[in-house]
Motif scaffolding. Structure first.
Motif, PDB file in Angstrom:
ATOM      1  N   SER A   1       0.837  -1.202   0.000  1.00 45.06           N
ATOM      2  CA  SER A   1       0.000   0.000   0.000  1.00 45.06           C
ATOM      3  C   SER A   1       0.871   1.250   0.000  1.00 45.06           C
ATOM      4  O   SER A   1       0.525   2.262  -0.615  1.00 45.06           O
TER       5      SER A   1
ATOM      6  N   GLY B   1       1.039   4.273  -2.845  1.00 44.74           N
ATOM      7  CA  GLY B   1       0.967   5.676  -2.437  1.00 44.74           C
ATOM      8  C   GLY B   1       2.170   6.463  -2.925  1.00 44.74           C
ATOM      9  O   GLY B   1       2.038   7.586  -3.421  1.00 44.74           O
TER      10      GLY B   1
ATOM     11  N   ALA C   1       1.991   9.554  -5.440  1.00 44.45           N
ATOM     12  CA  ALA C   1       2.406  10.868  -4.946  1.00 44.45           C
ATOM     13  C   ALA C   1       3.712  11.324  -5.593  1.00 44.45           C
ATOM     14  O   ALA C   1       4.098  12.483  -5.465  1.00 44.45           O
TER      15      ALA C   1
ATOM     16  N   LEU D   1       6.701   8.637   1.835  1.00 43.27           N
ATOM     17  CA  LEU D   1       5.267   8.404   1.877  1.00 43.27           C
ATOM     18  C   LEU D   1       4.879   7.760   3.208  1.00 43.27           C
ATOM     19  O   LEU D   1       3.877   8.113   3.818  1.00 43.27           O
TER      20      LEU D   1
ATOM     21  N   MET E   1       2.270   9.220   5.885  1.00 44.01           N
ATOM     22  CA  MET E   1       1.084   8.501   6.360  1.00 44.01           C
ATOM     23  C   MET E   1       1.098   8.333   7.879  1.00 44.01           C
ATOM     24  O   MET E   1       0.073   8.461   8.537  1.00 44.01           O
TER      25      MET E   1
ATOM     26  N   TRP F   1      -3.212   1.216   5.963  1.00 49.38           N
ATOM     27  CA  TRP F   1      -2.161   2.232   5.849  1.00 49.38           C
ATOM     28  C   TRP F   1      -1.645   2.516   7.248  1.00 49.38           C
ATOM     29  O   TRP F   1      -2.402   2.383   8.229  1.00 49.38           O
TER      30      TRP F   1
ATOM     31  N   PHE G   1      -7.208   8.805   0.714  1.00 48.86           N
ATOM     32  CA  PHE G   1      -5.907   8.526   0.081  1.00 48.86           C
ATOM     33  C   PHE G   1      -5.312   9.781  -0.551  1.00 48.86           C
ATOM     34  O   PHE G   1      -4.109  10.040  -0.427  1.00 48.86           O
ATOM     35  N   LYS G   2      -6.162  10.563  -1.241  1.00 46.57           N
ATOM     36  CA  LYS G   2      -5.668  11.779  -1.910  1.00 46.57           C
ATOM     37  C   LYS G   2      -4.987  12.697  -0.898  1.00 46.57           C
ATOM     38  O   LYS G   2      -3.984  13.343  -1.201  1.00 46.57           O
TER      39      LYS G   2
ATOM     40  N   ALA H   1      -1.858  10.583   1.297  1.00 44.64           N
ATOM     41  CA  ALA H   1      -0.681  10.338   0.451  1.00 44.64           C
ATOM     42  C   ALA H   1      -0.118  11.650  -0.081  1.00 44.64           C
ATOM     43  O   ALA H   1       1.012  11.689  -0.564  1.00 44.64           O
TER      44      ALA H   1
ATOM     45  N   THR I   1      -3.707   2.818  -9.805  1.00 46.95           N
ATOM     46  CA  THR I   1      -4.979   3.297  -9.244  1.00 46.95           C
ATOM     47  C   THR I   1      -6.150   3.176 -10.221  1.00 46.95           C
ATOM     48  O   THR I   1      -7.256   3.579  -9.909  1.00 46.95           O
TER      49      THR I   1
ATOM     50  N   ALA J   1      -3.658  -1.689  -3.501  1.00 47.43           N
ATOM     51  CA  ALA J   1      -4.362  -1.164  -2.332  1.00 47.43           C
ATOM     52  C   ALA J   1      -5.782  -1.694  -2.353  1.00 47.43           C
ATOM     53  O   ALA J   1      -6.412  -1.783  -3.405  1.00 47.43           O
TER      54      ALA J   1
ATOM     55  N   ARG K   1      -8.283   7.937  -8.750  1.00 43.59           N
ATOM     56  CA  ARG K   1      -7.860   9.272  -8.309  1.00 43.59           C
ATOM     57  C   ARG K   1      -8.788  10.350  -8.850  1.00 43.59           C
ATOM     58  O   ARG K   1      -8.830  11.470  -8.348  1.00 43.59           O
TER      59      ARG K   1
END
Ligand code: ZN
Length: 493
Positions: A8, A12, A16, A23, A27, A57, A160-161, A164, A326, A420, A455
């Protein structure tokens, strides 16, 4: 046994555009706070999936049971706490008010309390998502298990947006989302046909998508019979990228088919621990039922081609992928075409080797086109850290030599693939939604290919296209033979 967040965190990091350690720190510093209206139908199912998705996460996670008539009851809170602990015993779910001033606050329900960032509610088999300041309409139908999983997966996608830290332009915050995976384009909650029983259905692949399909079928309280085929064993890295399975399951070395069998309480599962090819041999030997509908959760082209050779009436193939892992997809395949070979051509998934090399390494296509020129330090500029690390092993070698290098081919196997649960679950929802639509006669049109990037969210007006068979494909050239095989299997089963 500590939790392995590699899959995961890798997804990310790629999304990103930062290295995995960055990352992970990002997180670990993030706080996600949850509230819910316990009176809403399917609220507990939605929370159950959402808590597990967020626990996959390394974020800090808190849940406020609330007060008044919508307060979450103690047994549910205990169950959610256990769910989190089964994934990571070192990061328990904190129960109580948010400790930070402005956490990322997700709400399950249609009347979010002040301070919530985004709220979601299942409406029938579909989802409604609203960012702060956008009121919900009256829901059309009580949420189902499919609506619950989709709502949880999309709320996790919104989280997540933020956690991450996706860069500008690499995602979209859509303030209002209404989406039904059974009939995309229709309003959620309008499909209320009774669920069919599973009959002569096979699930091919018990990985990220396959466990997502199992999760949805269980929460839908689906009944009937299901054959599940997978050759692998459930392992520790799968705990943070699959939809079912705990650290204890990974320690027990359970096969993925046994894991799914144990999870599906209302379905009579025939587990088949082996390859798709072996399952075809078992069908022809009469030891495994011939499926008429196949739900696909496979990640390789070769396995998909094998799956097609079951020659079922309909294959509903789910996929995840895209440049950073994604993107989700559904392919509806028929024995008369378009088949999975039409969708996934051998050696190129509609993508050139150059395109795949570009996606894997980040090297610009214009650079890849200058094939014989050796790679230099200058080529590493502009790559993100993990791509730089990968490409730097090949300095001095011509770029065209990378296309078929064994080192890079190894990078496309399951140990490298970012994954993920919230992404795979959205692919699973497309598969189960299509199963409901196709097996109840709600939808009878030509086979579809549906694809969207999580996304950016589903866009029913531009994510669906209809496919025709490819003229040169075996499904066309060998149509008479395929009919004979299908006829023989029909007589035997
Ligand atoms: Zn074909």
């Amino acid at each position: 046994m500590s939790t392995d967040y590699s899959r995961s965190v890798r997804l990310g990091g790629m999304a990103a555009g930062v290295e995995e350690t960055t990352l992970r720190e990002r997180m670990e510093g993030a706080l996600v706070h949850l509230t819910a209206d316990g009176r809403m139908p399917a609220a507990s199912e939605t929370l159950d999936v959402l808590v597990a998705d967020l626990r996959r996460w390394p974020v800090r996670l808190s849940l406020d049971p609330g007060r008044g008539p919508g307060r979450l009851d103690a047994p549910l809170i205990r169950r959610l706490a256990v769910r989190a602990t089964e994934i990571d015993p070192d990061r328990p779910l904190r129960v109580g008010e948010a400790q930070s001033q402005a956490p990322l606050h997700l709400h399950v329900g249609t009347a979010p309390p002040p301070g919530s960032t985004v709220a979601g509610a299942p409406d029938g088999h579909g989802v409604r998502l609203r960012h702060a300041g956008h009121p919900f309409p009256r829901l059309n139908a009580p949420g189902t298990g499919l609506g619950a999983v989709l709502t949880a997966a999309m709320l996790a996608g919104e989280a997540f947006k933020v956690v991450a830290g996706l860069p500008e332009g690499k995602f979209q915050m859509t303030p209002v989302v209404d989406f039904c995976p059974v009939l995309p384009g229709e309003r959620p909650g309008t499909v209320v046909t009774p669920l069919p029983a599973l009959d002569q259905v096979l699930l091919g692949g018990g990985g990220a998508i396959g466990t997502g399909i199992a999760l949805v079928l269980d929460l839908l309280e689906a009944t009937g019979k299901l054959t599940v085929v997978d050759k692998e064993v459930f392992e520790k890295p799968n705990v943070t990228s699959y939809s079912i399975g705990t650290l204890a399951d990974a320690a027990a070395g359970l096969s993925k088919v046994r894991l799914i069998d144990a999870h599906l309480r209302r379905i009579e599962v025939t587990p088949f621990h082996g390859t798709i090819q072996a399952s075809i041999e078992a069908v022809d030997a009469g030891t495994l039922p011939w499926p008429r509908i196949v739900l696909g959760g496979l990640d390789s082209i070769e396995a998909r081609h094998d799956l097609q050779r079951l020659h079922a009436d309909l294959i509903l193939d789910g996929g995840t992928g895209g440049p950073v892992g994604t993107t989700v997809a559904l392919h509806e395949a028929l024995p008369t075409g378009p088949c999975l070979r039409c969708f996934f051509k051998p050696n190129h998934t509609g993508k050139s080797p150059e395109q795949r090399l570009h996606e894997l390494t980040g090297l610009p296509l214009s650079r890849i086109a200058r094939g014989p020129e050796p790679l230099t330090e200058r080529d590493l500029e502009g790559l993100i850290d993990q791509q730089r690390e990968l490409v730097s092993q090949f300095l001095g070698r011509p770029v065209c030599g990378l296309i078929n290098s064994a080192e890079l081919k190894g990078r496309t196997d399951d140990t490298f693939r970012p994954s993920a649960a919230f992404v795979a679950q959205q692919a699973a929802c497309l598969v189960v939604g299509a199963w409901i639509a196709r097996s109840t006669g709600l939808l009878s049109g030509p086979p579809r290919r549906i694809e969207y990037d999580t996304r950016f969210g589903p866009r029913p007006d531009q994510m669906i296209d209809h496919r025709l068979p490819a003229a040169e494909c075996v499904c066309q050239k060998d149509a008479a033979l395929i009919n004979l095989i299908r006829e023989a299997r029909r007589i035997h089963h």
